[in-house]
Write a protein that holds these residues in place. Structure first.
Motif, mmCIF file in Angstrom:
data_model
loop_
_atom_site.group_PDB
_atom_site.id
_atom_site.type_symbol
_atom_site.label_atom_id
_atom_site.label_comp_id
_atom_site.label_asym_id
_atom_site.label_seq_id
_atom_site.Cartn_x
_atom_site.Cartn_y
_atom_site.Cartn_z
ATOM 1 N N ILE A 121 0.715 -1.121 -0.064
ATOM 2 C CA ILE A 121 0.051 0.173 -0.024
ATOM 3 C C ILE A 121 0.940 1.335 -0.115
ATOM 4 C CG2 ILE A 121 -1.747 1.426 1.413
ATOM 5 C CD1 ILE A 121 -2.760 -1.200 -0.253
ATOM 6 N N GLY A 122 1.802 1.197 0.789
ATOM 7 C CA GLY A 122 2.803 2.531 0.911
ATOM 8 C C GLY A 122 3.552 2.835 -0.687
ATOM 9 N N ILE A 123 4.181 1.888 -1.228
ATOM 10 C CA ILE A 123 4.619 1.780 -2.271
ATOM 11 C C ILE A 123 3.917 2.341 -3.349
ATOM 12 C CG2 ILE A 123 6.192 0.899 -4.234
ATOM 13 C CD1 ILE A 123 7.322 -0.967 -2.267
ATOM 14 N N THR A 124 2.916 1.664 -3.515
ATOM 15 C CA THR A 124 1.636 1.943 -4.405
ATOM 16 C C THR A 124 0.842 3.475 -4.291
ATOM 17 O OG1 THR A 124 0.940 -0.415 -5.016
ATOM 18 C CG2 THR A 124 -0.482 1.135 -5.862
ATOM 19 N N GLY A 125 0.580 3.673 -3.201
ATOM 20 C CA GLY A 125 0.112 4.929 -2.797
ATOM 21 C C GLY A 125 0.997 6.136 -3.196
ATOM 22 N N ALA A 126 2.120 5.928 -2.709
ATOM 23 C CA ALA A 126 3.135 7.019 -2.744
ATOM 24 C C ALA A 126 3.372 7.282 -4.498
ATOM 25 C CB ALA A 126 4.627 6.677 -2.284
ATOM 26 N N ALA A 127 3.345 6.277 -5.290
ATOM 27 C CA ALA A 127 3.651 6.253 -6.638
ATOM 28 C C ALA A 127 2.386 6.813 -7.366
ATOM 29 C CB ALA A 127 3.949 4.892 -7.346
ATOM 30 N N LEU A 128 1.038 6.605 -6.663
ATOM 31 C CA LEU A 128 0.151 7.317 -7.304
ATOM 32 C C LEU A 128 -0.310 8.827 -6.885
ATOM 33 C CD1 LEU A 128 -2.469 4.536 -6.909
ATOM 34 C CD2 LEU A 128 -1.537 5.146 -9.220
ATOM 35 N N GLY A 129 0.521 9.100 -5.841
ATOM 36 C CA GLY A 129 0.760 10.629 -5.675
ATOM 37 C C GLY A 129 0.108 10.905 -4.640
ATOM 38 N N PHE A 130 -0.563 10.151 -3.643
ATOM 39 C CA PHE A 130 -1.312 10.082 -2.357
ATOM 40 C C PHE A 130 -0.301 10.406 -1.378
ATOM 41 C CE2 PHE A 130 -4.324 7.558 -4.663
ATOM 42 C CZ PHE A 130 -5.723 8.306 -4.562
ATOM 43 N N HIS A 131 -0.714 11.222 -0.255
ATOM 44 C CA HIS A 131 -0.013 10.928 0.985
ATOM 45 C C HIS A 131 -0.412 9.889 1.494
ATOM 46 C CE1 HIS A 131 0.203 12.489 5.506
ATOM 47 N NE2 HIS A 131 1.433 12.396 5.076
ATOM 48 N N THR A 132 0.742 8.982 1.827
ATOM 49 C CA THR A 132 0.456 7.646 2.271
ATOM 50 C C THR A 132 1.200 7.457 3.866
ATOM 51 O OG1 THR A 132 0.761 6.890 0.108
ATOM 52 C CG2 THR A 132 0.802 5.191 1.804
ATOM 53 N N VAL A 133 0.363 7.166 4.527
ATOM 54 C CA VAL A 133 0.732 6.716 5.900
ATOM 55 C C VAL A 133 0.744 5.339 6.375
ATOM 56 C CG1 VAL A 133 0.573 7.490 8.412
ATOM 57 C CG2 VAL A 133 -0.328 9.248 6.800
ATOM 58 N N VAL A 134 1.796 4.602 6.922
ATOM 59 C CA VAL A 134 1.759 3.289 7.236
ATOM 60 C C VAL A 134 2.167 3.277 8.542
ATOM 61 C CG1 VAL A 134 2.771 1.077 6.747
ATOM 62 C CG2 VAL A 134 2.464 2.611 4.968
ATOM 63 N N HIS A 135 1.108 2.836 9.360
ATOM 64 C CA HIS A 135 1.293 2.447 10.878
ATOM 65 C C HIS A 135 1.758 1.081 11.146
ATOM 66 C CE1 HIS A 135 -1.258 6.247 11.602
ATOM 67 N NE2 HIS A 135 -1.583 5.821 10.292
ATOM 68 N N MET A 136 3.034 0.958 11.706
ATOM 69 C CA MET A 136 3.709 -0.176 11.637
ATOM 70 C C MET A 136 3.821 -0.569 13.079
ATOM 71 S SD MET A 136 6.092 -0.324 8.364
ATOM 72 C CE MET A 136 5.970 -2.069 7.879
ATOM 73 N N SER A 137 3.811 -1.839 13.523
ATOM 74 C CA SER A 137 4.111 -2.114 14.724
ATOM 75 C C SER A 137 5.646 -2.486 14.856
ATOM 76 C CB SER A 137 3.542 -3.679 15.085
ATOM 77 O OG SER A 137 3.929 -4.390 14.098
ATOM 78 N N ALA A 138 5.963 -2.929 16.337
ATOM 79 C CA ALA A 138 7.457 -3.184 16.553
ATOM 80 C C ALA A 138 7.957 -4.445 15.931
ATOM 81 C CB ALA A 138 7.660 -3.260 17.911
ATOM 82 N N ASP A 139 7.055 -5.143 15.196
ATOM 83 C CA ASP A 139 7.342 -6.464 14.700
ATOM 84 C C ASP A 139 7.912 -6.495 13.219
ATOM 85 O OD1 ASP A 139 4.372 -7.078 16.197
ATOM 86 O OD2 ASP A 139 6.023 -8.515 16.909
ATOM 87 N N ALA A 140 7.204 -5.173 12.698
ATOM 88 C CA ALA A 140 7.965 -5.021 11.146
ATOM 89 C C ALA A 140 9.375 -4.818 11.253
ATOM 90 C CB ALA A 140 7.271 -3.716 10.678
ATOM 91 N N LYS A 141 10.025 -5.406 10.190
ATOM 92 C CA LYS A 141 11.409 -5.465 9.958
ATOM 93 C C LYS A 141 11.917 -4.135 9.562
ATOM 94 C CE LYS A 141 11.732 -9.766 10.776
ATOM 95 N NZ LYS A 141 12.150 -10.275 12.106
ATOM 96 N N ARG A 142 13.162 -3.636 9.915
ATOM 97 C CA ARG A 142 13.518 -2.328 9.850
ATOM 98 C C ARG A 142 13.921 -1.894 8.381
ATOM 99 N NH1 ARG A 142 13.222 2.145 11.494
ATOM 100 N NH2 ARG A 142 13.138 1.183 13.560
ATOM 101 N N TRP A 143 14.234 -3.135 7.595
ATOM 102 C CA TRP A 143 14.300 -2.758 6.234
ATOM 103 C C TRP A 143 13.146 -2.345 5.292
ATOM 104 C CZ3 TRP A 143 11.998 -5.372 2.107
ATOM 105 C CH2 TRP A 143 11.412 -6.666 2.552
ATOM 106 N N LYS A 144 12.049 -2.975 5.892
ATOM 107 C CA LYS A 144 10.708 -2.350 5.230
ATOM 108 C C LYS A 144 10.449 -0.987 5.494
ATOM 109 C CE LYS A 144 8.934 -7.006 5.402
ATOM 110 N NZ LYS A 144 7.672 -8.096 5.767
#
Length: 293
Positions: free
Chosen positions: A14-37
């Protein structure tokens, strides 16, 4: 604005697609998500917000912030019927791929699909689509991390999203970030509970072993969470395919696994098994090396 709560790949897509389409994209991520993501998303111009809590906390915060903004749309992996229907489209694509390979699916040639499961949206939607297309000729099994098997706990207890894995003594912790969910989707429990053929759990150690084995044998790299689906074919190689559930029945360690569909010569088996493994192509080289080293 587009907003989403995620432990991993839903937020990534969603983040990559939304940003590519020009939206202000906000991804709320938990502590479990990997740093590289998180780093990859930020490199694409995505607003990544991190929370010390788990997946549920990130989703709740994102849902609340989006609700307060009339120009914001929240993509809700727990409750969205639209997202659920989008996942179901994958079944039609799979049908076309099987037809192109001349793979027969009917009562005499059943299809068995093993699906990694976190909150349940993706495997639930895919199973929904497959059941619509193939009916009783397909069996759909969810595969979850042993310590974070929220769908198993929700369905087995009959409490759905009203129970957390930590309520039954599990930690909720796993290295498979996309599956690190402690409470299942109420939507999926309600819609798919009667139609899921079973749930298999996979310990993290087995998950990493399957990931390395797939790379070593086939040259295919997947993330740890995607490798959990391989636990299904590995288990059936020893035990066979579980029989179809009768009304009110349940699987347990004592369930007999007599399966006339599995012949002694596996090459002659009429069963087609699919390990649904998504996620891996965007993993950076250093992270890949750490997984496979």
């Amino acid at each position: 604005t587009l907003q989403v709560g995620s432990t991993g790949n839903l937020g990534l897509s969603i983040g990559i697609t939304g940003a590519a389409l020009g939206f202000h994209t906000v991804v709320h991520m938990s502590a479990d998500a990997k740093r590289w993501k998180k780093d990859l998303l930020r490199s694409k111009g995505v607003d990544v917000r991190e929370y010390a809590g788990d997946y549920g906390a990130a989703v709740a915060r994102g849902r609340a912030e989006s609700a307060a903004d009339a120009l914001s749309h929240f993509i809700d992996d727990e409750r969205s019927e639209t997202l659920f229907e989008g996942y179901a489209v994958a079944a039609r694509r799979l049908r076309d791929q099987l037809a192109a390979r001349k793979v027969t699916v009917d009562e005499s040639h059943p299809l068995v699909v093993w699906l990694p499961c976190g909150v349940g949206g993706a495997p639930g939607g895919i199973s929904y689509g497959l059941k619509l297309i193939y009916g009783a000729s397909v069996r759909c099994f969810f595969v979850e991390p042993t310590q974070s098997c929220c769908m198993l706990v929700g369905l087995a207890s009959g409490r759905g999203a009203d129970v957390d894995v930590r309520d039954v003594g599990l930690s909720g912790e796993t290295e498979s970030d996309g599956l690190a969910v402690t409470r299942p989707s109420s939507l999926v429990c309600e819609l798919m509970g009667p139609f899921v053929d079973g749930v298999l759990t996979c310990a993290d150690g087995e998950m990493f072993a399957l990931q390395k084995r797939l790379w070593r044998c086939e040259g295919i790299f997947v993330e740890p969470s995607a490798a959990t689906s391989l636990a299904g074919p590995a288990w059936t190689a020893e035990h066979g395919i579980p029989p179809a559930l009768e009304d009110g029945a349940a699987y347990s360690r004592d369930t007999p696994i007599a399966s006339p569909m599995l012949s002694e010569r596996r090459s002659a088996s009429p069963i087609t098994q699919i390990a649904w493994s998504t996620g891996g192509s965007l993993v950076p080289a250093d992270a890949r090396a750490s997984y496979l080293g």
